[in-house]
Design an enzyme around this catalytic site. Structure first.
Site, PDB file in Angstrom:
ATOM      1  N   ARG A  70     -11.302   0.796 -20.238  1.00  0.00           N
ATOM      2  CA  ARG A  70     -12.708   1.013 -19.920  1.00  0.00           C
ATOM      3  C   ARG A  70     -13.530   0.704 -21.151  1.00  0.00           C
ATOM      4  O   ARG A  70     -13.295   1.266 -22.212  1.00  0.00           O
ATOM      5  CB  ARG A  70     -12.886   2.491 -19.568  1.00  0.00           C
ATOM      6  CG  ARG A  70     -13.626   2.727 -18.305  1.00  0.00           C
ATOM      7  CD  ARG A  70     -13.611   4.155 -17.891  1.00  0.00           C
ATOM      8  NE  ARG A  70     -14.011   5.142 -18.858  1.00  0.00           N
ATOM      9  CZ  ARG A  70     -14.649   6.264 -18.558  1.00  0.00           C
ATOM     10  NH1 ARG A  70     -14.984   6.505 -17.308  1.00  0.00           N
ATOM     11  NH2 ARG A  70     -14.950   7.145 -19.468  1.00  0.00           N
ATOM     12  N   ASP A  91      -9.247  12.520 -22.917  1.00  0.00           N
ATOM     13  CA  ASP A  91      -8.748  11.151 -22.798  1.00  0.00           C
ATOM     14  C   ASP A  91      -7.238  11.187 -22.540  1.00  0.00           C
ATOM     15  O   ASP A  91      -6.451  11.541 -23.422  1.00  0.00           O
ATOM     16  CB  ASP A  91      -9.058  10.374 -24.083  1.00  0.00           C
ATOM     17  CG  ASP A  91      -8.741   8.897 -23.931  1.00  0.00           C
ATOM     18  OD1 ASP A  91      -7.585   8.569 -23.570  1.00  0.00           O
ATOM     19  OD2 ASP A  91      -9.633   8.060 -24.145  1.00  0.00           O
ATOM     20  N   THR A 135     -20.067   0.657 -21.712  1.00  0.00           N
ATOM     21  CA  THR A 135     -20.537   0.521 -20.329  1.00  0.00           C
ATOM     22  C   THR A 135     -19.699   1.307 -19.320  1.00  0.00           C
ATOM     23  O   THR A 135     -20.111   1.454 -18.167  1.00  0.00           O
ATOM     24  CB  THR A 135     -20.482  -0.961 -19.903  1.00  0.00           C
ATOM     25  OG1 THR A 135     -19.104  -1.385 -19.978  1.00  0.00           O
ATOM     26  CG2 THR A 135     -21.322  -1.849 -20.815  1.00  0.00           C
ATOM     27  N   ASP A 182      -4.910   8.962 -24.868  1.00  0.00           N
ATOM     28  CA  ASP A 182      -4.796   9.498 -26.238  1.00  0.00           C
ATOM     29  C   ASP A 182      -3.949  10.755 -26.272  1.00  0.00           C
ATOM     30  O   ASP A 182      -3.160  10.970 -27.196  1.00  0.00           O
ATOM     31  CB  ASP A 182      -6.192   9.797 -26.798  1.00  0.00           C
ATOM     32  CG  ASP A 182      -6.907   8.524 -27.224  1.00  0.00           C
ATOM     33  OD1 ASP A 182      -6.222   7.488 -27.390  1.00  0.00           O
ATOM     34  OD2 ASP A 182      -8.143   8.559 -27.383  1.00  0.00           O
TER      35      ASP A 182
HETATM   36  C1  PRP Z   1      -8.693   5.729 -18.635  1.00  0.00           C
HETATM   37  C2  PRP Z   1      -7.840   6.149 -17.460  1.00  0.00           C
HETATM   38  C3  PRP Z   1      -8.277   5.200 -16.391  1.00  0.00           C
HETATM   39  C4  PRP Z   1      -9.752   5.019 -16.663  1.00  0.00           C
HETATM   40  C5  PRP Z   1     -10.512   5.916 -15.714  1.00  0.00           C
HETATM   41  O1  PRP Z   1      -8.168   4.617 -19.252  1.00  0.00           O
HETATM   42  O2  PRP Z   1      -6.460   6.121 -17.733  1.00  0.00           O
HETATM   43  O3  PRP Z   1      -7.605   3.953 -16.416  1.00  0.00           O
HETATM   44  O4  PRP Z   1      -9.964   5.463 -18.016  1.00  0.00           O
HETATM   45  O5  PRP Z   1     -11.856   5.696 -15.794  1.00  0.00           O
HETATM   46  P1  PRP Z   1     -12.708   5.040 -14.607  1.00  0.00           P
HETATM   47  O6  PRP Z   1     -12.291   5.688 -13.353  1.00  0.00           O
HETATM   48  O7  PRP Z   1     -14.129   5.377 -14.991  1.00  0.00           O
HETATM   49  O8  PRP Z   1     -12.453   3.566 -14.612  1.00  0.00           O
HETATM   50  P2  PRP Z   1      -8.821   4.002 -20.595  1.00  0.00           P
HETATM   51  O9  PRP Z   1      -9.902   3.048 -20.254  1.00  0.00           O
HETATM   52  O10 PRP Z   1      -9.196   5.111 -21.514  1.00  0.00           O
HETATM   53  O11 PRP Z   1      -7.650   3.118 -21.197  1.00  0.00           O
HETATM   54  P3  PRP Z   1      -6.331   3.568 -21.986  1.00  0.00           P
HETATM   55  O12 PRP Z   1      -5.407   4.233 -20.985  1.00  0.00           O
HETATM   56  O13 PRP Z   1      -5.785   2.278 -22.489  1.00  0.00           O
HETATM   57  O14 PRP Z   1      -6.729   4.525 -23.068  1.00  0.00           O
HETATM   58  N1  URA Z   2     -10.582   8.366 -18.840  1.00  0.00           N
HETATM   59  C1  URA Z   2      -9.949   9.494 -19.278  1.00  0.00           C
HETATM   60  O1  URA Z   2      -8.852   9.407 -19.870  1.00  0.00           O
HETATM   61  N2  URA Z   2     -10.524  10.674 -19.051  1.00  0.00           N
HETATM   62  C2  URA Z   2     -11.712  10.795 -18.409  1.00  0.00           C
HETATM   63  O2  URA Z   2     -12.195  11.930 -18.224  1.00  0.00           O
HETATM   64  C3  URA Z   2     -12.352   9.627 -17.977  1.00  0.00           C
HETATM   65  C4  URA Z   2     -11.754   8.422 -18.196  1.00  0.00           C
END
Ligand code: PRP
Ligand code: URA
Length: 208
Positions: free
Chosen positions: A103, A199, A107, A202
């Site tokens: 994400r 997150d 944005t 993380d």
């Molecule tokens: C997080 C999560 C989803 C997304 C959810 O991933 O694991 O994929 O955000 O958000 P949304 O419903 O608003 O799209 P992130 O973008 O943090 O990526 P990562 O797992 O690589 O940290």
């Molecule tokens: N991605 C996450 O990991 N947590 C949230 O709450 C939203 C997006």
């Protein structure tokens, strides 16, 4: 809504509470995420169909049952990785297709960075794995990728979903089934789920 299934089980509430707690360490966080996925794995796979399979037990012959469908599991990187093993525990012959998506921090819209689906024939049924469904943007993009590839039966497994995200997607894709352990009421100004768990990637991979 007809295509949203939220687990209702005291053990699910118990483990989810431990998952959300900010002091939970990454090693425990991974174990709990896996435990919770087991609930979703069993519930979401009840739609699989079987064909008759004659076998011999040590005592007698009988007609058993074997799952018919070619099944694909689609973890969204990174956080969806935590849900793969418990899913494969119940469907060991499933194929696993990794999809890279993150994400954009400004944005909150998804950016796709890894997808090798074109090298394979589409599966008959697909299970999308991502612990968090916040705005729903990442899962929305994944559903369109799978539909374009040719998957006609799709289920989404998430540990925590926002009310607005899951309801928007369930209207947009009434043919898709959404399984979750909890539906939280709001998103904050950074589009994080509240109360949520922070997150997920993380916390799973100790990169806070
Ligand atoms: C997080 C999560 C989803 C997304 C959810 O991933 O694991 O994929 O955000 O958000 P949304 O419903 O608003 O799209 P992130 O973008 O943090 O990526 P990562 O797992 O690589 O940290
Ligand atoms: N991605 C996450 O990991 N947590 C949230 O709450 C939203 C997006």
């Amino acid at each position: 809504m007809k295509n949203i299934f939220c687990v209702s089980h005291p053990l699910c509430d118990h483990h989810l509470t431990e998952l959300r707690e900010r002091s939970t360490r990454p090693s425990d966080f991974r174990a709990i995420a896996s435990r919770l996925t087991s609930f979703l794995a069993l519930e979401s796979t009840s739609i699989l169909t079987t064909s008759e399979c004659p076998i011999e037990t040590p005592v007698a012959g009988m007609v058993g049952a074997k799952v018919k469908e070619r099944i694909g599991v689609f973890p969204i990187l990174r956080a969806g990785l935590a849900m793969v093993d418990p899913m494969l525990d119940v469907i060991p012959d499933a194929q696993v297709f990794h999809l890279g998506m993150y994400r954009d921090e400004e944005t909150a819209t998804p950016v796709e960075y890894y997808n090798k689906l074109a090298e394979f024939d589409p599966v008959e049924i697909g299970f999308i794995l991502d612990p968090m469904l916040a705005t729903g943007g990442s899962i929305e993009l994944t559903i369109s990728v799978l539909k374009r590839w040719g998957v006609t039966r799709i289920s989404v497994l998430s540990l925590i979903s926002s009310k607005e995200g899951i309801e928007r997607l369930s209207k947009l894709h009434p043919d898709v089934r959404f399984h979750t352990c909890a539906i939280d009421s709001v998103l904050n100004s950074k589009k994080y789920i509240v109360p949520g768990l922070g997150d997920a990637g993380d916390r799973l991979f100790n990169t806070l």
